[in-house]
Scaffold this motif. Structure first.
Motif, mmCIF file in Angstrom:
data_model
loop_
_atom_site.group_PDB
_atom_site.id
_atom_site.type_symbol
_atom_site.label_atom_id
_atom_site.label_comp_id
_atom_site.label_asym_id
_atom_site.label_seq_id
_atom_site.Cartn_x
_atom_site.Cartn_y
_atom_site.Cartn_z
ATOM 1 N N ASN A 77 3.814 18.925 -1.477
ATOM 2 C CA ASN A 77 4.465 19.457 0.144
ATOM 3 C C ASN A 77 4.590 18.191 1.018
ATOM 4 O O ASN A 77 4.000 18.328 2.068
ATOM 5 C CB ASN A 77 3.323 20.508 0.669
ATOM 6 N N THR A 78 4.996 17.301 0.488
ATOM 7 C CA THR A 78 5.398 15.764 1.190
ATOM 8 C C THR A 78 6.773 15.508 1.222
ATOM 9 O O THR A 78 7.519 15.863 0.278
ATOM 10 C CB THR A 78 4.629 14.916 0.590
ATOM 11 N N VAL A 79 6.936 14.822 2.220
ATOM 12 C CA VAL A 79 8.387 14.159 2.410
ATOM 13 C C VAL A 79 7.993 12.741 2.502
ATOM 14 O O VAL A 79 7.357 12.354 3.351
ATOM 15 C CB VAL A 79 9.280 14.964 3.341
ATOM 16 N N ASP A 80 8.774 11.857 1.973
ATOM 17 C CA ASP A 80 8.454 10.412 1.977
ATOM 18 C C ASP A 80 9.787 9.711 2.490
ATOM 19 O O ASP A 80 10.867 10.150 2.099
ATOM 20 C CB ASP A 80 7.956 9.656 0.607
ATOM 21 N N LEU A 81 9.527 8.624 2.951
ATOM 22 C CA LEU A 81 10.626 7.705 3.518
ATOM 23 C C LEU A 81 10.327 6.649 3.111
ATOM 24 O O LEU A 81 9.495 5.715 3.850
ATOM 25 C CB LEU A 81 10.956 7.976 5.104
ATOM 26 N N GLN A 82 11.038 5.940 2.203
ATOM 27 C CA GLN A 82 10.732 4.540 1.712
ATOM 28 C C GLN A 82 11.610 3.684 2.487
ATOM 29 O O GLN A 82 12.696 3.936 2.601
ATOM 30 C CB GLN A 82 11.127 4.380 0.175
ATOM 31 N N MET A 83 11.029 2.444 3.256
ATOM 32 C CA MET A 83 12.003 1.758 4.036
ATOM 33 C C MET A 83 11.902 0.220 3.556
ATOM 34 O O MET A 83 10.799 -0.192 3.613
ATOM 35 C CB MET A 83 11.442 1.874 5.344
ATOM 36 N N ASN A 84 13.060 -0.421 3.109
ATOM 37 C CA ASN A 84 12.997 -1.815 2.594
ATOM 38 C C ASN A 84 13.867 -2.626 3.460
ATOM 39 O O ASN A 84 14.577 -1.983 4.336
ATOM 40 C CB ASN A 84 13.737 -1.634 1.374
ATOM 41 N N ASN A 85 13.487 -3.828 3.655
ATOM 42 C CA ASN A 85 14.212 -4.923 4.232
ATOM 43 C C ASN A 85 13.989 -4.346 5.866
ATOM 44 O O ASN A 85 15.248 -4.434 6.289
ATOM 45 C CB ASN A 85 15.729 -4.842 3.807
ATOM 46 N N LEU A 86 12.802 -4.148 6.421
ATOM 47 C CA LEU A 86 12.948 -3.597 7.609
ATOM 48 C C LEU A 86 13.196 -4.726 8.581
ATOM 49 O O LEU A 86 12.958 -6.111 8.344
ATOM 50 C CB LEU A 86 11.528 -3.340 8.013
ATOM 51 N N LYS A 87 13.674 -4.332 9.694
ATOM 52 C CA LYS A 87 14.258 -5.233 10.997
ATOM 53 C C LYS A 87 13.238 -5.175 11.991
ATOM 54 O O LYS A 87 12.745 -4.059 12.035
ATOM 55 C CB LYS A 87 15.567 -5.008 11.188
ATOM 56 N N PRO A 88 13.092 -6.216 12.887
ATOM 57 C CA PRO A 88 12.205 -5.813 14.036
ATOM 58 C C PRO A 88 12.667 -4.924 15.144
ATOM 59 O O PRO A 88 11.925 -4.097 15.560
ATOM 60 C CB PRO A 88 12.235 -7.565 14.731
ATOM 61 N N GLU A 89 13.916 -4.823 15.043
ATOM 62 C CA GLU A 89 14.335 -3.711 16.003
ATOM 63 C C GLU A 89 14.127 -2.308 15.571
ATOM 64 O O GLU A 89 14.416 -1.492 16.379
ATOM 65 C CB GLU A 89 15.980 -3.881 16.362
ATOM 66 N N GLU A 90 13.663 -2.014 14.297
ATOM 67 C CA GLU A 90 13.153 -0.994 13.725
ATOM 68 C C GLU A 90 11.687 -0.687 14.140
ATOM 69 O O GLU A 90 11.137 0.330 13.432
ATOM 70 C CB GLU A 90 13.451 -0.826 12.338
ATOM 71 N N THR A 91 11.123 -1.439 14.903
ATOM 72 C CA THR A 91 9.802 -1.152 15.471
ATOM 73 C C THR A 91 9.773 0.042 16.464
ATOM 74 O O THR A 91 10.557 0.160 17.275
ATOM 75 C CB THR A 91 9.061 -2.385 16.081
ATOM 76 N N ASP A 92 9.048 1.193 16.112
ATOM 77 C CA ASP A 92 9.134 2.456 16.662
ATOM 78 C C ASP A 92 7.849 3.239 16.145
ATOM 79 O O ASP A 92 7.251 2.963 15.096
ATOM 80 C CB ASP A 92 10.491 3.138 16.309
ATOM 81 N N VAL A 93 7.777 4.416 16.783
ATOM 82 C CA VAL A 93 6.869 5.380 16.314
ATOM 83 C C VAL A 93 7.895 6.320 15.525
ATOM 84 O O VAL A 93 9.095 6.813 15.845
ATOM 85 C CB VAL A 93 6.289 6.105 17.373
#
Length: 119
Positions: A77-93
């Motif tokens: 019962n989980t949903v995952d979000l794999q995030m690669n090559n992250l950018k500084p502007e993607e700093t968020d909650v």
């Protein structure tokens, strides 16, 4: 009612990766889609990705295509979000939410998990 709890956030350097997870409990058989959103201080909440709970049909925003992957695990019962090559502007909650049926508003918001990408 569905309860959602996010995890997996943290501090990562630009170009790094994080895997966020959203654990659902309660009436997990009674919703249509789960999605990921993000929001920073003074910013509007932004849709990031969503996945259909039964079919696994998925969609990621254009800026995330090729870098973000959303997946679900019925057994956990989980949903995952794999995030690669992250950018500084993607700093968020980052938050997860569910859609009960087609056209319904997103709801049952989790408490969010902080993602910080340093330059």
């Amino acid at each position: 009612q569905v309860q959602l709890v996010e995890s997996g956030g943290g501090l990562v350097q630009a170009g790094g990766s994080l895997r966020l997870s959203c654990a659902a409990s309660g009436r997990t058989f009674a919703f249509y889609r789960m999605g990921w959103f993000r929001q920073g201080p003074g910013k509007e909440r932004e849709f990031v990705a969503r996945i259909n709970w039964s079919s696994a049909n998925a969609y990621v925003i254009d800026s995330g295509k090729g870098r973000f992957t959303i997946s679900r695990d019925h057994a956990k019962n989980t949903v995952d979000l794999q995030m690669n090559n992250l950018k500084p502007e993607e700093t968020d909650v980052y938050y997860c939410a569910v859609q009960i049926c087609v056209g319904a508003p997103w709801g049952s918001w989790g408490q969010g998990t902080q993602v910080t990408v340093s330059s």
